[in-house]
Design a protein around this motif. Structure first.
Motif, PDB file in Angstrom:
ATOM      1  N   LEU A  16      -0.445  -2.734 -20.233  1.00 46.60           N
ATOM      2  CA  LEU A  16      -0.543  -3.833 -19.282  1.00 46.60           C
ATOM      3  C   LEU A  16      -0.700  -3.203 -17.906  1.00 46.60           C
ATOM      4  CD1 LEU A  16       2.204  -6.551 -19.718  1.00 46.60           C
ATOM      5  CD2 LEU A  16      -0.220  -6.694 -20.243  1.00 46.60           C
ATOM      6  N   PRO A  17      -1.678  -3.639 -17.127  1.00 44.95           N
ATOM      7  CA  PRO A  17      -1.769  -3.083 -15.784  1.00 44.95           C
ATOM      8  C   PRO A  17      -0.546  -3.467 -14.951  1.00 44.95           C
ATOM      9  CG  PRO A  17      -3.524  -4.700 -16.191  1.00 44.95           C
ATOM     10  CD  PRO A  17      -2.720  -4.608 -17.446  1.00 44.95           C
ATOM     11  N   THR A  18      -0.144  -2.567 -14.086  1.00 44.09           N
ATOM     12  CA  THR A  18       1.018  -2.812 -13.238  1.00 44.09           C
ATOM     13  C   THR A  18       0.560  -3.120 -11.816  1.00 44.09           C
ATOM     14  OG1 THR A  18       2.299  -1.268 -14.549  1.00 44.09           O
ATOM     15  CG2 THR A  18       3.167  -1.805 -12.385  1.00 44.09           C
ATOM     16  N   VAL A  19       1.091  -4.201 -11.268  1.00 47.57           N
ATOM     17  CA  VAL A  19       0.743  -4.604  -9.906  1.00 47.57           C
ATOM     18  C   VAL A  19       2.006  -4.541  -9.055  1.00 47.57           C
ATOM     19  CG1 VAL A  19      -0.081  -6.490  -8.454  1.00 47.57           C
ATOM     20  CG2 VAL A  19      -1.072  -6.151 -10.746  1.00 47.57           C
ATOM     21  N   ALA A  20       1.969  -3.772  -7.976  1.00 51.56           N
ATOM     22  CA  ALA A  20       3.144  -3.665  -7.099  1.00 51.56           C
ATOM     23  C   ALA A  20       2.925  -4.483  -5.836  1.00 51.56           C
ATOM     24  CB  ALA A  20       3.404  -2.212  -6.745  1.00 51.56           C
ATOM     25  N   ILE A  21       3.938  -5.259  -5.468  1.00 47.92           N
ATOM     26  CA  ILE A  21       3.888  -6.011  -4.205  1.00 47.92           C
ATOM     27  C   ILE A  21       4.597  -5.173  -3.149  1.00 47.92           C
ATOM     28  CG2 ILE A  21       4.548  -8.137  -3.028  1.00 47.92           C
ATOM     29  CD1 ILE A  21       4.691  -9.545  -5.651  1.00 47.92           C
ATOM     30  N   ILE A  22       3.888  -4.808  -2.087  1.00 45.12           N
ATOM     31  CA  ILE A  22       4.542  -4.031  -1.029  1.00 45.12           C
ATOM     32  C   ILE A  22       4.344  -4.707   0.333  1.00 45.12           C
ATOM     33  CG2 ILE A  22       4.247  -1.866  -2.316  1.00 45.12           C
ATOM     34  CD1 ILE A  22       2.162  -1.050  -0.272  1.00 45.12           C
ATOM     35  N   GLY A  23       5.108  -4.238   1.292  1.00 43.70           N
ATOM     36  CA  GLY A  23       5.042  -4.804   2.633  1.00 43.70           C
ATOM     37  C   GLY A  23       6.379  -4.633   3.337  1.00 43.70           C
ATOM     38  N   ARG A  24       6.384  -4.935   4.620  1.00 50.16           N
ATOM     39  CA  ARG A  24       7.610  -4.824   5.401  1.00 50.16           C
ATOM     40  C   ARG A  24       8.646  -5.828   4.911  1.00 50.16           C
ATOM     41  NH1 ARG A  24       7.602  -6.709  10.037  1.00 50.16           N
ATOM     42  NH2 ARG A  24       5.690  -7.921   9.918  1.00 50.16           N
ATOM     43  N   PRO A  25       9.922  -5.638   5.291  1.00 53.52           N
ATOM     44  CA  PRO A  25      10.937  -6.620   4.917  1.00 53.52           C
ATOM     45  C   PRO A  25      10.632  -7.978   5.543  1.00 53.52           C
ATOM     46  CG  PRO A  25      11.968  -4.616   5.784  1.00 53.52           C
ATOM     47  CD  PRO A  25      10.495  -4.489   6.015  1.00 53.52           C
ATOM     48  N   VAL A  90       5.313   4.031   0.096  1.00 54.09           N
ATOM     49  CA  VAL A  90       3.964   3.604  -0.293  1.00 54.09           C
ATOM     50  C   VAL A  90       3.413   4.552  -1.363  1.00 54.09           C
ATOM     51  CG1 VAL A  90       1.600   3.247   0.506  1.00 54.09           C
ATOM     52  CG2 VAL A  90       3.505   2.477   1.903  1.00 54.09           C
ATOM     53  N   GLU A  91       3.676   5.840  -1.208  1.00 56.92           N
ATOM     54  CA  GLU A  91       3.188   6.790  -2.210  1.00 56.92           C
ATOM     55  C   GLU A  91       3.790   6.505  -3.578  1.00 56.92           C
ATOM     56  OE1 GLU A  91       3.796  10.728  -0.697  1.00 56.92           O
ATOM     57  OE2 GLU A  91       1.887  10.693   0.402  1.00 56.92           O
ATOM     58  N   ALA A  92       5.074   6.188  -3.585  1.00 55.82           N
ATOM     59  CA  ALA A  92       5.715   5.883  -4.861  1.00 55.82           C
ATOM     60  C   ALA A  92       5.067   4.662  -5.509  1.00 55.82           C
ATOM     61  CB  ALA A  92       7.202   5.650  -4.663  1.00 55.82           C
ATOM     62  N   ALA A  93       4.760   3.660  -4.699  1.00 54.14           N
ATOM     63  CA  ALA A  93       4.127   2.450  -5.243  1.00 54.14           C
ATOM     64  C   ALA A  93       2.749   2.794  -5.801  1.00 54.14           C
ATOM     65  CB  ALA A  93       4.012   1.377  -4.163  1.00 54.14           C
ATOM     66  N   ILE A  94       2.011   3.602  -5.053  1.00 55.02           N
ATOM     67  CA  ILE A  94       0.662   3.967  -5.488  1.00 55.02           C
ATOM     68  C   ILE A  94       0.712   4.742  -6.799  1.00 55.02           C
ATOM     69  CG2 ILE A  94      -1.304   5.471  -4.923  1.00 55.02           C
ATOM     70  CD1 ILE A  94      -0.832   4.684  -1.960  1.00 55.02           C
ATOM     71  N   GLU A  95       1.675   5.632  -6.882  1.00 55.35           N
ATOM     72  CA  GLU A  95       1.785   6.476  -8.064  1.00 55.35           C
ATOM     73  C   GLU A  95       2.104   5.667  -9.320  1.00 55.35           C
ATOM     74  OE1 GLU A  95       4.868   9.882  -8.883  1.00 55.35           O
ATOM     75  OE2 GLU A  95       3.710  10.292  -7.076  1.00 55.35           O
ATOM     76  N   GLY A 109       2.069 -11.773  13.026  1.00 53.59           N
ATOM     77  CA  GLY A 109       0.835 -11.097  13.422  1.00 53.59           C
ATOM     78  C   GLY A 109       0.891  -9.622  13.057  1.00 53.59           C
ATOM     79  N   LEU A 110      -0.128  -8.926  13.476  1.00 54.26           N
ATOM     80  CA  LEU A 110      -0.252  -7.519  13.106  1.00 54.26           C
ATOM     81  C   LEU A 110       0.890  -6.681  13.695  1.00 54.26           C
ATOM     82  CD1 LEU A 110      -2.164  -5.767  11.521  1.00 54.26           C
ATOM     83  CD2 LEU A 110      -3.624  -5.585  13.535  1.00 54.26           C
ATOM     84  N   HIS A 111       1.569  -5.954  12.839  1.00 50.75           N
ATOM     85  CA  HIS A 111       2.728  -5.147  13.231  1.00 50.75           C
ATOM     86  C   HIS A 111       2.324  -3.675  13.081  1.00 50.75           C
ATOM     87  CE1 HIS A 111       6.696  -3.274  12.667  1.00 50.75           C
ATOM     88  NE2 HIS A 111       7.226  -4.346  13.217  1.00 50.75           N
ATOM     89  N   PRO A 112       2.833  -2.782  13.956  1.00 50.14           N
ATOM     90  CA  PRO A 112       2.439  -1.371  13.844  1.00 50.14           C
ATOM     91  C   PRO A 112       2.689  -0.773  12.451  1.00 50.14           C
ATOM     92  CG  PRO A 112       3.734  -1.737  15.837  1.00 50.14           C
ATOM     93  CD  PRO A 112       3.701  -3.045  15.109  1.00 50.14           C
ATOM     94  N   ALA A 113       3.782  -1.191  11.834  1.00 48.10           N
ATOM     95  CA  ALA A 113       4.077  -0.653  10.503  1.00 48.10           C
ATOM     96  C   ALA A 113       3.012  -1.100   9.486  1.00 48.10           C
ATOM     97  CB  ALA A 113       5.464  -1.092  10.039  1.00 48.10           C
ATOM     98  N   ASP A 114       2.454  -2.317   9.671  1.00 50.03           N
ATOM     99  CA  ASP A 114       1.376  -2.779   8.778  1.00 50.03           C
ATOM    100  C   ASP A 114       0.189  -1.825   8.863  1.00 50.03           C
ATOM    101  OD1 ASP A 114       2.851  -5.046   8.160  1.00 50.03           O
ATOM    102  OD2 ASP A 114       1.828  -6.314   9.632  1.00 50.03           O
ATOM    103  N   ALA A 115      -0.127  -1.428  10.104  1.00 56.04           N
ATOM    104  CA  ALA A 115      -1.275  -0.546  10.298  1.00 56.04           C
ATOM    105  C   ALA A 115      -1.038   0.794   9.619  1.00 56.04           C
ATOM    106  CB  ALA A 115      -1.521  -0.343  11.787  1.00 56.04           C
ATOM    107  N   HIS A 116       0.197   1.245   9.690  1.00 48.07           N
ATOM    108  CA  HIS A 116       0.538   2.519   9.080  1.00 48.07           C
ATOM    109  C   HIS A 116       0.429   2.453   7.552  1.00 48.07           C
ATOM    110  CE1 HIS A 116       2.060   6.484   9.144  1.00 48.07           C
ATOM    111  NE2 HIS A 116       3.055   6.176   8.334  1.00 48.07           N
ATOM    112  N   ILE A 117       0.954   1.368   6.979  1.00 49.31           N
ATOM    113  CA  ILE A 117       0.861   1.190   5.523  1.00 49.31           C
ATOM    114  C   ILE A 117      -0.610   1.115   5.114  1.00 49.31           C
ATOM    115  CG2 ILE A 117       1.365  -0.393   3.609  1.00 49.31           C
ATOM    116  CD1 ILE A 117       3.891  -1.262   5.197  1.00 49.31           C
ATOM    117  N   ALA A 118      -1.389   0.363   5.895  1.00 49.91           N
ATOM    118  CA  ALA A 118      -2.810   0.186   5.561  1.00 49.91           C
ATOM    119  C   ALA A 118      -3.543   1.518   5.545  1.00 49.91           C
ATOM    120  CB  ALA A 118      -3.469  -0.764   6.562  1.00 49.91           C
ATOM    121  N   GLU A 119      -3.184   2.378   6.473  1.00 54.00           N
ATOM    122  CA  GLU A 119      -3.833   3.677   6.551  1.00 54.00           C
ATOM    123  C   GLU A 119      -3.600   4.468   5.254  1.00 54.00           C
ATOM    124  OE1 GLU A 119      -2.555   5.806  10.051  1.00 54.00           O
ATOM    125  OE2 GLU A 119      -3.054   7.694   9.048  1.00 54.00           O
TER     126      GLU A 119
END
Ligand code: GDP
Ligand code: GDP
Length: 455
Positions: A16-25, A90-95, A109-119
Motif C-alpha cells: 500500500l503506498p504510504t502518504v505522510a501529512i506534514i506541515g507546521r504545528p 522532513v527527511e524522515a517523512a520523505i524516507e 499566509g506564507l510563513h518562513p518555515a513553510d518556505a524552508h520545508i518547501a525547499e
C-alpha cells in the motif's frame, strides 16, 4: 480431519503506498487526517482494544487505497536550531513515504518555515500535494494564490474543518501515487514482517536470517518501497521478508524513532501474512508491544511472539519461560492463541525454528474446514450447552460454514443473531479453537440472520 491444502495468497504482497501529512504545528494536519479517513475511524474505534488516537489509517479514494500518516508536525524544537529540526523531520517523512501532503495555513499566509520545508521537498523526488488549509469560504477567496511561490505546483484550497475542497485535494493526491501495477511483485508463499519497538533486535534478526538462509533475490534499496524486500528460499518455499532495508537502515531522527517505527510496523502489517512480534526478553512485554500485536491481529495477520535476547539471561530455566508465558496470556486475551519462541539474534539460537513456526502459523491461518465438519462440531457444542434464551423466545443456530481463509472466517446462521449472548459467542469461539486450533491466527465468527424455515 478434513483440511484442504492451504490457499496461496499473493494479494497481500502488494504494497500500500504510504502518504505522510506534514506541515507546521496548528495548520490543521490532524483535522485533515480525520477528514480524509472519515468514516473509517468509526470502524477502527469499534474494534475493541485498538487505540483511539490513531496516527495511521487506511484511506480510500477513487478506488485507490493508501496508508495515511499524520506525522504530528514539523516543530521548531528547543533542542537545536530550527532549520536542523525541520530538515531532520522532513527527511524522515520523505524516507518513509511514497507521497507527501504538505499543509499550510491559508489564514496565516506564507510563513518562513513553510518556505524552508518547501525547499527540502523540491529537492526530494517525491510527489507533493500542497494543501492550503482553513479556506472555509472558497468563493471569492484568493488566499491560496501566494503559495504558488513555494514552487510546488498548484496550491489546493481546502477546509479540513468544513470539508470543502477535500475531494479535489484527494483527486490530486491519488493521481500522484505510484501506478497500481508498479507495486506488483513476484508472489511469495509467505510474506513475513518483523515488527516491534526500537532496539529489541529486529535488524539483528534480519541480518541473522539473511546469513543463515539462501537469499533468492536481494533487491537493492530503490525508490519504490517494494524494492526493499528480500526473498528467501526456505526448504523450497519462497519467504518474503518485508521491508528489510528499512530495518537495516537506522533512522537518523532520534525524536521520531518511535513514530516512524510505528509507521513502518503499520505499513508492514498491511502486507504481511504473518508478523514476528519481537520484544526484549529482559524487559518483558510493554503496552506498546501489546498495541502493535493487537494491530497485527485486528488486520488479520498471523502472529508469533518472539522473546529475543534470550542469551542475556544465562540462568533462564523453563520455569522463567513459563512465568513469562503466563504473564503474557493474562495481559492480552488474544495471546492465548499465539506461539512464543525465545531466540537470540546474536547467537542464532532458535532463529531457524522461528521460520518453521512462522510457516506453521501460515498453514493454520489458511486451513479450510469442510462444511460437514463445521456442522458436526457446531452440533456437539450446541448440544453440550444450548444457546441461552433471548428476550422473545428461543435463539436457534441452524448451521455454519467457513466462508474465508487466511485468516479463517466462519459464518453461523441463526434466527435472532442480535439476541445471542456475548458469553455464548465466546463459548463457540473457544469450542472452534479447541476443535481446530488455528494456532497463531486470528479466528472470526460472524452471526447472520436466517428465517427458521432453513433448519
Ligand atoms: P495540526 O497541529 O497541524 O495537527 O493542527 P490541528 O488539526 O490540531 O488544527 C489546529 C487548529 O486549527 C484547530 O483548532 C482546528 O480546529 C483548526 N482548523 C483545522 N482545520 C481548519 C479549517 O479548515 N478551518 C478552520 N477555520 N480551522 C481549522
Ligand atoms: P532494532 O532497533 O529492533 O532493529 O534492534 P537492533 O537489531 O539494532 O538491536 C539493538 C541492540 O541489541 C544492538 O546493540 C544489538 O547488538 C543488540 N541485540 C540484538 N539482538 C540481540 C540478542 O539476541 N542478544 C543480545 N545480547 N543482544 C542483541
Amino acid at each position: 480431519m478434513a483440511v484442504r491444502a492451504r490457499d496461496r495468497r499473493t494479494v497481500r504482497s502488494v504494497a500500500l503506498p504510504t502518504v505522510a501529512i506534514i506541515g507546521r504545528p496548528n495548520v490543521g494536519k490532524s483535522t485533515l487526517f480525520n477528514r480524509i479517513i472519515g468514516r473509517r475511524q468509526a470502524i477502527v474505534a469499534e474494534r475493541s482494544g485498538v487505540t483511539r488516537d490513531r496516527q495511521f489509517a487506511d484511506a480510500d479514494w477513487g478506488g485507490r487505497t493508501f496508508l495515511l500518516a499524520d506525522t504530528g508536525g514539523v516543530v521548531e524544537g528547543p533542542s537545536g536550531p530550527m532549520e536542523r529540526e525541520i530538515r531532520a523531520q522532513v527527511e524522515a517523512a520523505i524516507e518513509n513515504a511514497d507521497a507527501i501532503v504538505f499543509v499550510v495555513d491559508g489564514r496565516v499566509g506564507l510563513h518562513p518555515a513553510d518556505a524552508h520545508i518547501a525547499e527540502l521537498l523540491r529537492k526530494a523526488e517525491l510527489p507533493v500535494t500542497l494543501a492550503v488549509n482553513k479556506i472555509d469560504e472558497p468563493v471569492g477567496n484568493a488566499d491560496h494564490i501566494e503559495f504558488y511561490e513555494l514552487g510546488l505546483g498548484d496550491p489546493v484550497p481546502v477546509s479540513a474543518l468544513g470539508g470543502k475542497g477535500s475531494g479535489d485535494l484527494l483527486d490530486r493526491l491519488v493521481e500522484t501515487l505510484p501506478e497500481k501495477g508498479s507495486t506488483d511483485r513476484a508472489p511469495a508463499d509467505l510474506n513475513l514482517a518483523i515488527i516491534g519497538k526500537p532496539n529489541v533486535g529486529k535488524s539483528s534478526l534480519v541480518n541473522r536470517l539473511l546469513g543463515e538462509e539462501r537469499v533468492i533475490v536481494h533487491a537493492e534499496a530503490g525508490t519504490t518501497r517494494d524494492a526493499i524486500d528480500t526473498y528467501l528460499d526456505v526448504d523450497g518455499e519462497r519467504v518474503c521478508l518485508i521491508d528489510t532495508a528499512g530495518l537495516r537502515r537506522r533512522s537518523r531522527v532520534d525524536d521520531n524513532v518511535e513514530f516512524y517505527s510505528r509507521l513502518r510496523a503499520a505499513s508492514a502489517i498491511q502486507r504481511a501474512d504473518v508478523c514476528l512480534l519481537l520484544v526484549d526478553a529482559r524487559e518483558g512485554a510493554t503496552n506498546q508491544d501489546f498495541r502493535i500485536g493487537e494491530e497485527a491481529w485486528a488486520a488479520g495477520c498471523g502472529l508469533v511472539f518472539v522473546a529475543n535476547k534470550w542469551d542475556l539471561g544465562e540462568d533462564r530455566g523453563p520455569e522463567i519461560l513459563a512465568a513469562f508465558e503466563r504473564e503474557l496470556k493474562e495481559r492480552a486475551a488474544f495471546l492465548r492463541f499465539v506461539p512464543i519462541v525465545t531466540t537470540s539474534a546474536l547467537t542464532g539460537l532458535r532463529v531457524r525454528k522461528l521460520l518453521e513456526v512462522a510457516r506453521q502459523v501460515q498453514g493454520e491461518r489458511c486451513k479450510r474446514i469442510a462444511t460437514a465438519e463445521v456442522n458436526e462440531v457446531l452440533g456437539k457444542l450446541t448440544r453440550r450447552r444450548q444457546p441461552p434464551q433471548g428476550g422473545r423466545g428461543d435463539v436457534r443456530i441452524f448451521y455454519g460454514s467457513q466462508v474465508a481463509t487466511c485468516p479463517p472466517i466462519f459464518v453461523l446462521w441463526l434466527n435472532r443473531p442480535h439476541e445471542l449472548a456475548e458469553h455464548y459467542k465466546r463459548y463457540l469461539h473457544n469450542g472452534f479453537r479447541e476443535a481446530w486450533g488455528f494456532e497463531g491466527s486470528p479466528l472470526r465468527i460472524r452471526f447472520k440472520k436466517r428465517e427458521a424455515t432453513r433448519s
